[in-house]
Design a protein around this motif. Structure first.
Motif, mmCIF file in Angstrom:
data_model
loop_
_atom_site.group_PDB
_atom_site.id
_atom_site.type_symbol
_atom_site.label_atom_id
_atom_site.label_comp_id
_atom_site.label_asym_id
_atom_site.label_seq_id
_atom_site.Cartn_x
_atom_site.Cartn_y
_atom_site.Cartn_z
ATOM 1 N N ASP A 43 -65.741 33.883 11.732
ATOM 2 C CA ASP A 43 -65.890 32.540 12.304
ATOM 3 C C ASP A 43 -67.112 32.461 13.201
ATOM 4 N N ARG A 44 -67.345 33.499 13.983
ATOM 5 C CA ARG A 44 -68.499 33.490 14.894
ATOM 6 C C ARG A 44 -69.809 33.510 14.104
ATOM 7 N N TYR A 45 -69.876 34.356 13.070
ATOM 8 C CA TYR A 45 -71.088 34.416 12.250
ATOM 9 C C TYR A 45 -71.381 33.068 11.602
ATOM 10 N N ARG A 46 -70.377 32.486 11.001
ATOM 11 C CA ARG A 46 -70.593 31.229 10.281
ATOM 12 C C ARG A 46 -70.971 30.103 11.229
ATOM 13 N N ALA A 47 -70.395 30.105 12.433
ATOM 14 C CA ALA A 47 -70.747 29.077 13.417
ATOM 15 C C ALA A 47 -72.207 29.180 13.839
ATOM 16 N N ALA A 48 -72.780 30.396 13.734
ATOM 17 C CA ALA A 48 -74.188 30.601 14.091
ATOM 18 C C ALA A 48 -75.113 30.415 12.897
ATOM 19 N N GLY A 49 -74.558 30.008 11.747
ATOM 20 C CA GLY A 49 -75.383 29.708 10.585
ATOM 21 C C GLY A 49 -75.641 30.880 9.662
ATOM 22 N N ILE A 50 -74.927 32.002 9.829
ATOM 23 C CA ILE A 50 -75.112 33.150 8.949
ATOM 24 C C ILE A 50 -74.271 32.968 7.692
ATOM 25 N N ASP A 51 -74.907 33.076 6.540
ATOM 26 C CA ASP A 51 -74.235 32.888 5.257
ATOM 27 C C ASP A 51 -73.405 34.120 4.915
ATOM 28 N N LEU A 52 -72.106 33.914 4.706
ATOM 29 C CA LEU A 52 -71.219 35.035 4.385
ATOM 30 C C LEU A 52 -70.484 34.781 3.070
ATOM 31 N N THR A 53 -71.243 34.380 2.042
ATOM 32 C CA THR A 53 -70.624 34.136 0.737
ATOM 33 C C THR A 53 -70.369 35.437 -0.012
ATOM 34 N N THR A 54 -71.024 36.517 0.392
ATOM 35 C CA THR A 54 -70.775 37.818 -0.225
ATOM 36 C C THR A 54 -70.683 38.878 0.869
ATOM 37 N N LEU A 55 -69.873 39.904 0.607
ATOM 38 C CA LEU A 55 -69.678 40.996 1.552
ATOM 39 C C LEU A 55 -69.610 42.300 0.768
ATOM 40 N N THR A 56 -70.419 43.275 1.150
ATOM 41 C CA THR A 56 -70.377 44.597 0.539
ATOM 42 C C THR A 56 -69.550 45.519 1.423
ATOM 43 N N ILE A 57 -68.636 46.268 0.809
ATOM 44 C CA ILE A 57 -67.785 47.187 1.565
ATOM 45 C C ILE A 57 -68.159 48.615 1.211
ATOM 46 N N THR A 58 -68.291 49.443 2.229
ATOM 47 C CA THR A 58 -68.666 50.839 2.031
ATOM 48 C C THR A 58 -67.740 51.746 2.837
ATOM 49 N N GLU A 59 -67.976 53.048 2.737
ATOM 50 C CA GLU A 59 -67.173 54.083 3.376
ATOM 51 C C GLU A 59 -65.767 54.140 2.766
ATOM 52 N N GLY A 60 -64.857 54.913 3.396
ATOM 53 C CA GLY A 60 -63.575 55.242 2.795
ATOM 54 C C GLY A 60 -62.735 54.048 2.404
ATOM 55 N N GLY A 61 -62.759 52.983 3.223
ATOM 56 C CA GLY A 61 -61.949 51.807 2.927
ATOM 57 C C GLY A 61 -62.331 51.095 1.654
ATOM 58 N N SER A 62 -63.543 51.316 1.156
ATOM 59 C CA SER A 62 -63.994 50.634 -0.061
ATOM 60 C C SER A 62 -63.228 51.078 -1.295
ATOM 61 N N ARG A 63 -62.539 52.214 -1.200
ATOM 62 C CA ARG A 63 -61.792 52.717 -2.356
ATOM 63 C C ARG A 63 -60.403 52.086 -2.485
ATOM 64 N N ASP A 64 -60.016 51.260 -1.539
ATOM 65 C CA ASP A 64 -58.682 50.660 -1.527
ATOM 66 C C ASP A 64 -58.750 49.239 -2.100
ATOM 67 N N ASP A 65 -58.384 49.079 -3.380
ATOM 68 C CA ASP A 65 -58.492 47.781 -4.037
ATOM 69 C C ASP A 65 -57.613 46.726 -3.377
ATOM 70 N N LEU A 66 -56.419 47.107 -2.936
ATOM 71 C CA LEU A 66 -55.537 46.137 -2.288
ATOM 72 C C LEU A 66 -56.180 45.588 -1.026
ATOM 73 N N TRP A 67 -56.733 46.480 -0.206
ATOM 74 C CA TRP A 67 -57.356 46.036 1.043
ATOM 75 C C TRP A 67 -58.598 45.189 0.754
ATOM 76 N N ASN A 68 -59.362 45.557 -0.280
ATOM 77 C CA ASN A 68 -60.534 44.763 -0.635
ATOM 78 C C ASN A 68 -60.140 43.340 -1.015
ATOM 79 N N GLN A 69 -59.037 43.197 -1.786
ATOM 80 C CA GLN A 69 -58.572 41.864 -2.167
ATOM 81 C C GLN A 69 -58.072 41.092 -0.955
ATOM 82 N N ILE A 70 -57.375 41.777 -0.061
ATOM 83 C CA ILE A 70 -56.910 41.119 1.164
ATOM 84 C C ILE A 70 -58.098 40.575 1.957
ATOM 85 N N LYS A 71 -59.162 41.351 2.067
ATOM 86 C CA LYS A 71 -60.346 40.895 2.806
ATOM 87 C C LYS A 71 -60.998 39.704 2.126
ATOM 88 N N ALA A 72 -61.086 39.737 0.784
ATOM 89 C CA ALA A 72 -61.665 38.603 0.067
ATOM 90 C C ALA A 72 -60.881 37.328 0.352
#
Length: 513
Positions: free
Chosen positions: A402-431
């Motif tokens: 919310d803070r990023y978007r209020a400042a005009g930063i486009d967040l239409t895509t997000l890249t996930i890295t490190e150990g959490g990126s291997r968890d498909d359920l968590w990735n879908q929850i974040k999307a």
């Protein structure tokens, strides 16, 4: 043995573990080992480590990698350079010989809370103007340095420099002394206060205000600068030949961002490690974000002219490990996948059940909140609680989004890295929670393969660092938002805020109750 190909050794000195790997010039991982670190909790709100453990574990993993290379017919002498990364918000004090005389304290620690409030009360503009960080924070090394100087007699007597964990390891591998201590220009901004983020210099005026003598600050270098070569003693211990060039290293967040393709403004990455960090790249300081109470940190990147803001859940990944180890009483990491299967049986939002992940103390508007499950019913089993933990971290991501978007930063895509990126359920929850398309990468090692690319650049084997990084950005999976879930999470986000307000009771209020 194969001496034709070129190889590079990279390591990550993280919070919960260290990782060492050797990559070929084709970015194929040919050897890798990891080891778990130890966290100590001497008092409520305190979290500290032994920086020498990092050094020991890195050497242990290096020795394993050298053996793996020889088993594959690859000579350890084919390694052209060594490059590491470490935690950007964490330091130890060292003596003239380069040995630690203080504990290693990082971003999980809250011992400086009273000192932070005292500095905040000064309401100084210089912090935001020079660093992009509008106010002190308990995770800033600048605050740890003040604490060390006041409370650690050994540093008062023998201390010569403050260093981060990665430079500590690198300088020991090279056999350097305390006065040789260094920090790269990106990790420098991990100090939070005390420097000029644009000129990449220590700020005399800020250090004066902080009461930190400039003589204690390490020299600032570029990440790919060669600071020394592998010393004879560590060569014997690790199985790699003496004389391998050692690069100056970088911050873990900076390397993860580069490895995720965050090479220019307008892109975002979730560094899903122990400290869940949500980063957005910018062209420089954005005044709307560099304000008191934003909860965001501003840093400079590894590449010249790169900057980014990040918000975090301090115990993000650590909360996952806590639930698996302490609640489920399972230490094997394979159990995460079993938990996901159990969690998938429950609907998004867990029928209103929630988890507050503030296991090491609250922050922002809710400093008195602690880790809490709420809304559980007789239908709430281990899977439901696991889903609550994943979503609990996601709600804090929503606040940052919310803070990023209020400042005009486009967040239409997000890249996930490190150990959490291997968890498909968590990735879908974040999307779903962030209403954005989430992507993971085929080379998901995050910082370590990126370190090896920087090592190749430092060794003079590649001419264009940015171009080499861009070649590693093949997408592995994408996850699109479910709009119904997005709307539901937004409703529960508002409910969660009311719960946080009710839980945010200080000691004085508790006594009144």
């Amino acid at each position: 043995m194969d001496m034709e190909k070129k190889y590079y050794l990279g390591f990550d000195a993280g919070t919960q573990s260290v990782k060492v790997a050797v990559y070929s010039e084709d970015m194929e991982c040919v050897a890798m080992d990891t080891a778990k670190t130890t966290l100590y909790y001497p008092h409520p709100g305190w979290v500290q480590m032994d920086v020498d453990e990092y050094y020991r574990l890195i050497k242990q993993c290096m020795a394993s990698c050298s053996r793996q290379l020889e088993e594959k017919g690859i000579s350890p002498a084919a390694v052209r350079a060594i490059m590491g990364d470490g935690i950007i918000c964490g330091i130890a004090g060292i003596d003239a010989e380069g040995n630690a005389v203080t504990p290693y304290v990082n971003y999980l620690d809250s011992r400086t809370a009273d000192d932070v409030e005292g500095l905040k009360a000064l309401k100084l503009d210089i912090w935001a103007a020079e660093t992009g960080n509008a106010e002190p924070n308990v995770m800033f090394p600048a605050m740890f340095a003040r604490w060390f100087m006041k409370h650690i007699p050994a540093f008062k007597e023998k201390g010569v420099k403050f260093v981060h964990n990665c430079p500590y390891v690198l300088m020991h591998l090279a056999g350097l002394q305390g006065e040789d201590a260094f920090i790269d220009w990106g990790a420098m901004s991990g100090w939070g206060l005390g420097y000029n983020v644009v000129t990449k210099e220590w700020s005399d005026e800020q250090l004066r205000i902080l009461g930190i003598d400039k003589k204690y600050m390490p020299r600032i270098v570029k990440p790919w600068d060669i600071i020394g070569r592998l010393c004879e003693a560590d060569a014997l211990e690790t199985g790699f030949p003496a004389g391998i060039p050692i690069c100056a290293g970088a911050g873990d967040t900076m390397e993860s961002m580069m490895g995720s393709g965050i090479l220019e403004a307008g892109k975002a990455v979730d560094v899903a490690g122990t400290c869940a960090m949500f980063c957005a790249a910018t062209d420089g300081i954005i005044p709307e974000l560099s304000v008191p109470g934003s909860g965001l940190i501003f840093n400079s990147g590894t590449l010249p002219g790169t900057y980014f803001y990040w918000g975090m859940v301090r115990t993000g990944g650590l909360a996952l490990r806590w639930f698996k180890d302490s609640i489920c009483r399972r230490e094997d990491d394979d159990y995460y996948a079993e938990l996901d299967v159990l969690a998938a049986r429950h609907p998004a939002g867990c029928d209103g059940a929630m988890f507050i992940p503030y296991l090491t103390g609250g922050n922002g508007d809710f400093p008195h909140v602690r880790g809490t499950f709420t809304g559980l019913t007789l239908d709430s089993d281990q899977g439901a609680m696991w889903r609550c933990v994943l979503e609990g971290i996601g709600y804090d991501y929503m606040e940052v989004t919310d803070r990023y978007r209020a400042a005009g930063i486009d967040l239409t895509t997000l890249t996930i890295t490190e150990g959490g990126s291997r968890d498909d359920l968590w990735n879908q929850i974040k999307a779903d929670m962030l209403d954005t398309q989430v992507s993971t990468l085929r080379v998901a090692g995050g910082a370590v393969p990126t370190n090896c690319i920087v090592a190749a650049y430092g060794a003079g084997d590649i001419a264009d660092l940015k171009q080499a990084l861009q070649r590693q950005l093949a997408v592995h999976k994408t996850f699109g938002p479910n709009k119904d879930n997005t709307a539901m999470y937004r409703r529960q986000y508002e409910q969660r805020r009311r719960i946080l307000q009710a839980l945010n009771v200080g000691e004085g209020q508790k006594n009144e109750l």
